[in-house]
Enzyme design. Sequence first.
Site, PDB file in Angstrom:
ATOM      1  CE  LYS A 195      -1.420  -3.325  10.237  1.00 38.80           C
ATOM      2  NZ  LYS A 195      -1.124  -4.871   9.329  1.00 38.80           N
ATOM      3  CE  LYS A 248      -1.386  -1.088   7.105  1.00 36.41           C
ATOM      4  NZ  LYS A 248      -1.252  -2.394   7.133  1.00 36.41           N
TER       5      LYS A 248
HETATM    6  C1  PBG Z   1      -0.583  -7.311   6.509  1.00 40.19           C
HETATM    7  C2  PBG Z   1      -0.721  -6.425   6.164  1.00 40.19           C
HETATM    8  C3  PBG Z   1      -2.392  -5.867   5.438  1.00 40.19           C
HETATM    9  C4  PBG Z   1      -2.012  -3.844   5.589  1.00 40.19           C
HETATM   10  C5  PBG Z   1      -0.487  -4.081   5.325  1.00 40.19           C
HETATM   11  N1  PBG Z   1       0.012  -5.426   5.574  1.00 40.19           N
HETATM   12  C6  PBG Z   1      -3.264  -5.545   6.277  1.00 40.19           C
HETATM   13  C7  PBG Z   1      -4.030  -5.911   8.219  1.00 40.19           C
HETATM   14  O1  PBG Z   1      -3.255  -6.080   9.028  1.00 40.19           O
HETATM   15  O2  PBG Z   1      -4.678  -6.325   8.251  1.00 40.19           O
HETATM   16  C8  PBG Z   1      -2.750  -3.286   4.760  1.00 40.19           C
HETATM   17  C9  PBG Z   1      -2.595  -2.354   3.689  1.00 40.19           C
HETATM   18  C10 PBG Z   1      -4.209  -1.695   3.239  1.00 40.19           C
HETATM   19  O3  PBG Z   1      -5.203  -2.300   3.608  1.00 40.19           O
HETATM   20  O4  PBG Z   1      -3.493  -1.135   2.494  1.00 40.19           O
HETATM   21  N2  PBG Z   1      -0.859  -7.765   8.129  1.00 40.19           N
END
Ligand code: PBG
Length: 325
Positions: A195, A248
């Site tokens: 991520k 992601k």
């Molecule tokens: C929680 C999380 C996030 C997303 C999914 N889980 C945001 C982040 O890490 O700031 C992002 C999902 C999206 O942008 O659709 N940590």
Amino acid sequence: MFPNTRMRRLRENGVLRDMVCETRLDMRDLIHPLFLVEGEKVENPVASMPGVSQLSIDRAVAECEAVLEMGIRAVILFGVPREKDEKGAVALREDGVVQQGIRALKTRFRDDLMVITDVCLCEFTTHGHCGILCCDRVDNDATLLQLARMAESHAQAGVDVVAPSDMMDGRIGAIRRHLDEAGFPRTPILSYAAKYASAFYGPFRDAADSAPKFGDRRGYQMNPPNAREAMREIELDVEEGADIVMVKPALAYLDVIRRARDRFDLPLAAYNVSGEYAMVKASAKAGVIDGDRVMMEMLTSIKRAGAQLILTYFGKDVARVMGSS
Ligand code: PBG
């Protein structure tokens, strides 16, 4: 060689093109995100994400009825609680909005709907960071137990799959051990393994009210230029017990998806994130692109790159497009 070989021969006719199509999107590939809020009959549209709303549990049940009808069989829940605190204790409560949501959905739909939950503290902490702070830094090891307890509370409520998205080191192992000891050895973990600290999450943070109040997430999420490092992240999560791994965001990281597919044999997911959705919606509205076609092309590219599961806000649009073609 030309003229014996003519690539256009198989492109002339629509049915033939379809017969030699290599990648097919299927409604069964899709996981539909839901943002749960407290209260009843609440439906707060998210301004930057047309078609997406924060929903109270009764409305989320209705939404699931509708999407099941369209062929979507899995949802991922995000909680947007009214009350937050320093450590995100609300995230662990039996009567928390996510825990109640799990119970409502599993009671209503049983095995027809897979309920996945995002396990992360950022929506539940006053500071908006994904873990417990120590001197303005997220304390990795102190956060692990809190995440493991959060996952356990979801399992207690009956969740099908937990999906940790915090990017702390060691969290997959910590959650796996904790779930096993708490009597949930059969609950799978979908790990947000690679991520990135991405600007594409902007609209999500409006939807989930989870923007960090100071600093950013670069101290724990990955640096966008790095792909080899993503392989290490995934490898560690596999060793720690992840059942499904995820990359992601998706579109700016198709190369990472491909590498992960070639290297690991676990099921692979990709998150077509909020910014990817919002850009398509905004430019389609401005008349700059054909939104439906761009959407299908994007989602197909994610699958072609090697992801077999796709988390996306486009589920209902895909159902409409596939239903009419
Ligand atoms: C929680 C999380 C996030 C997303 C999914 N889980 C945001 C982040 O890490 O700031 C992002 C999902 C999206 O942008 O659709 N940590």
